[in-house]
Enzyme design. Sequence first.
Site, mmCIF file in Angstrom:
data_model
loop_
_atom_site.group_PDB
_atom_site.id
_atom_site.type_symbol
_atom_site.label_atom_id
_atom_site.label_comp_id
_atom_site.label_asym_id
_atom_site.label_seq_id
_atom_site.Cartn_x
_atom_site.Cartn_y
_atom_site.Cartn_z
ATOM 1 N N CYS A 12 0.463 -1.660 -0.553
ATOM 2 C CA CYS A 12 0.084 -0.373 0.016
ATOM 3 C C CYS A 12 0.786 1.335 -0.194
ATOM 4 O O CYS A 12 2.215 0.961 0.181
ATOM 5 C CB CYS A 12 -0.687 -0.122 1.082
ATOM 6 S SG CYS A 12 -1.841 -1.277 1.058
ATOM 7 N N GLY A 40 -1.402 1.192 -4.861
ATOM 8 C CA GLY A 40 -3.203 0.432 -5.032
ATOM 9 C C GLY A 40 -3.597 0.741 -5.162
ATOM 10 O O GLY A 40 -3.668 2.199 -5.641
ATOM 11 N N ASN A 115 1.570 -0.029 5.477
ATOM 12 C CA ASN A 115 2.152 -0.275 4.422
ATOM 13 C C ASN A 115 2.758 -1.751 5.558
ATOM 14 O O ASN A 115 3.505 -1.122 5.679
ATOM 15 C CB ASN A 115 2.635 0.778 4.050
ATOM 16 C CG ASN A 115 3.479 -0.098 2.430
ATOM 17 O OD1 ASN A 115 2.729 -1.021 1.778
ATOM 18 N ND2 ASN A 115 4.267 0.611 2.337
ATOM 19 N N GLY A 116 2.268 -2.975 4.378
ATOM 20 C CA GLY A 116 3.751 -3.994 5.495
ATOM 21 C C GLY A 116 2.015 -5.271 5.383
ATOM 22 O O GLY A 116 1.414 -4.805 5.023
ATOM 23 N N TYR A 256 10.667 -3.169 -8.496
ATOM 24 C CA TYR A 256 9.341 -2.660 -9.206
ATOM 25 C C TYR A 256 7.774 -1.215 -8.329
ATOM 26 O O TYR A 256 7.551 -0.734 -8.854
ATOM 27 C CB TYR A 256 8.634 -4.202 -9.226
ATOM 28 C CG TYR A 256 6.636 -4.104 -9.865
ATOM 29 C CD1 TYR A 256 6.781 -3.674 -11.073
ATOM 30 C CD2 TYR A 256 6.039 -3.897 -9.112
ATOM 31 C CE1 TYR A 256 5.465 -4.592 -11.719
ATOM 32 C CE2 TYR A 256 4.296 -3.830 -9.259
ATOM 33 C CZ TYR A 256 4.195 -4.512 -10.755
ATOM 34 O OH TYR A 256 2.938 -3.631 -11.399
#
Length: 470
Positions: A12, A40, A115-116, A256
Amino acid sequence: MDEIQTEIHDECGVFGVYSSENRTVAHTVYYGLFALQHRGQESCGIAVAYADKIVYHKGMGLVPEVFSGGELEKLPEGDIAIGHVRYSTTGASQLLNAQPVVFTGKCGKMALAHNGNLVNTKRLRDELIRQNAVFQTTIDSEVMAVLINSLSDGDILKGVMRACPMFKGAYALVIMTADKLIAVRDPYGLRPLCIGTADDDVLVASESCALDAVGANFLRDVKPGEIVVIDSNGITSHMMEGVPEKSRMCIFEYVYFARSDSVIDGCSVYAARREAGRLLARYYGVEADIVAGVPDSANVAARAYAEESGIPFAEALAKNRYVGRTFIQPDQRQRENSLAVKMNAMRANIRGKRLIIIDDSIVRGTTMRKIVRMLREAGAEEVHVRVCSPIIRHPCHLGIDFQTYSQLIGAGRDEKQIAEVIGADSVRYLSTEHLVQSCSAAGLDFCLGCFTGEYPYPADEYEADKLKLE
């Protein structure tokens, strides 16, 4: 519980702002999230601190979709706001799992965006339920919020300091109360998080490109294991106890996830991808007529490959800019359907040519197989695939959406076998050593678990069972 636990993995983007004045901080967060949209595309949300309250709006879809129809203008003026963009795995594409998580606790109104992914969510959740905690969502972010609140004794910093040693996994957090903005990065620094300033405002973002988008100046990265408190006293820093000597930044951010104009932990994503392209040409070359990249994240490396090899760069694939990234669609059918309208072959450029196609990574292989077939149908004489990362041989339980060996084309296959599966004339991957070399400007140690199987946090029993080959 099994259903719940399959839904907690996500990659995210988070954003937060602490303003020196009462103003439309939601607009700042909106543009920050817009710049993080690549992280996201399933859901998003913004929460604003306003007169001892927290007002928020969340929804399914892209940032401009969720905040269309005047929804952004409905959010009040305030001095603190946080936001979140999310994608999830199969089954978790629900509004109730959209973030930020907003609730009333011992510190009053609170909001948290994450995030994670934690690897010990089930154990923490079960313990909290035994303590009569009630959960409204199926995400690990709510577990983090509830634990922080339960340990806070009315002091949010105390809650964060006490809870963080209990979290095992990857996390970058932004937490908001009525008078504070807190940024937290896990002890290994697996997920990126940075701080910026704009006049007297302080901002926190997953990537520096989001700071650029709102006209903020990059100040620094949040350190692994650091808890940054931003309030009327300015910026204060606190370190968790027992922070490892070596960080383990997820190297897949450079491969990426991150935008090429971001700088993470002192390393330019653009420069890392250029160096990866050069190394591919230097050590994994093949005779061909043109070099092309899979747009957009591989274009930087493809141009560098062309420069290093002397083979002309040409566009082989035209991209529809209004279709999202296929890898982060929530299920495989959506990934495949979106590719059909996302790209088309540039017949005039590739007909009768020997083509080298550069990609940043190959995860499941379905996208690349379709691309190779598309290029051949458009008249390419040969299609050679070169990949700017090693073979992904292992799943990730720290926040990237490949959770089992059965999802990975590289599990149990070598380059020749992968070439046969995707229909290419040849496939070569960058080695782990060369990938690390491409990111060496930062002088970091990286998490390479998806390539080597060695993770900074081992999977618990549930996670380990889920990673097995189906």
